[in-house]
Design a protein around this motif. Structure first.
Motif, PDB file in Angstrom:
ATOM      1  N   ILE A   4      15.349 -15.055 -13.293  1.00 49.08           N
ATOM      2  CA  ILE A   4      16.338 -14.775 -14.346  1.00 49.08           C
ATOM      3  C   ILE A   4      17.314 -15.938 -14.458  1.00 49.08           C
ATOM      4  N   ARG A   5      17.770 -16.448 -13.325  1.00 49.82           N
ATOM      5  CA  ARG A   5      18.748 -17.536 -13.331  1.00 49.82           C
ATOM      6  C   ARG A   5      18.137 -18.830 -13.868  1.00 49.82           C
ATOM      7  N   GLN A   6      16.851 -19.053 -13.610  1.00 51.27           N
ATOM      8  CA  GLN A   6      16.223 -20.308 -14.005  1.00 51.27           C
ATOM      9  C   GLN A   6      15.725 -20.295 -15.436  1.00 51.27           C
ATOM     10  N   TYR A   7      15.226 -19.160 -15.913  1.00 51.12           N
ATOM     11  CA  TYR A   7      14.561 -19.141 -17.214  1.00 51.12           C
ATOM     12  C   TYR A   7      15.262 -18.286 -18.256  1.00 51.12           C
ATOM     13  N   ILE A   8      15.680 -17.107 -17.886  1.00 55.01           N
ATOM     14  CA  ILE A   8      16.232 -16.176 -18.865  1.00 55.01           C
ATOM     15  C   ILE A   8      17.648 -16.565 -19.281  1.00 55.01           C
ATOM     16  N   ALA A   9      18.514 -16.863 -18.344  1.00 57.79           N
ATOM     17  CA  ALA A   9      19.904 -17.212 -18.671  1.00 57.79           C
ATOM     18  C   ALA A   9      20.000 -18.466 -19.553  1.00 57.79           C
ATOM     19  N   ALA A  13      21.425 -18.646 -23.457  1.00 57.98           N
ATOM     20  CA  ALA A  13      22.460 -19.601 -23.867  1.00 57.98           C
ATOM     21  C   ALA A  13      21.986 -20.431 -25.053  1.00 57.98           C
ATOM     22  N   VAL A  14      20.744 -20.872 -25.023  1.00 57.53           N
ATOM     23  CA  VAL A  14      20.198 -21.667 -26.138  1.00 57.53           C
ATOM     24  C   VAL A  14      20.094 -20.822 -27.393  1.00 57.53           C
ATOM     25  N   LEU A  15      19.700 -19.566 -27.268  1.00 57.00           N
ATOM     26  CA  LEU A  15      19.615 -18.694 -28.437  1.00 57.00           C
ATOM     27  C   LEU A  15      20.984 -18.449 -29.057  1.00 57.00           C
ATOM     28  N   ILE A  16      22.003 -18.246 -28.228  1.00 54.18           N
ATOM     29  CA  ILE A  16      23.360 -18.051 -28.753  1.00 54.18           C
ATOM     30  C   ILE A  16      23.846 -19.316 -29.454  1.00 54.18           C
TER      31      ILE A  16
END
Length: 45
Positions: A4-9, A13-16
């Motif tokens: 989650i920390r490496q890929y999802i977060a 952030a990029v989507l926002i």
């Protein structure tokens, strides 16, 4: 948890950031009267 920390977060952030960039850039394509800031005072017709 590392997944989650490496890929999802970072993806969130990029989507926002992308959404904010599109929202701000969309003002270029609006008609000029809609791109103006909203009036502060009361408009009486």
């Amino acid at each position: 948890m590392a997944f989650i920390r490496q890929y999802i977060a970072p993806l969130i952030a990029v989507l926002i950031f992308t959404f904010a960039l599109v929202a701000v850039s969309a003002r270029i394509f609006l008609p000029s009267d809609m791109a103006a800031p909203a009036p502060i005072g009361i408009i009486i017709k």
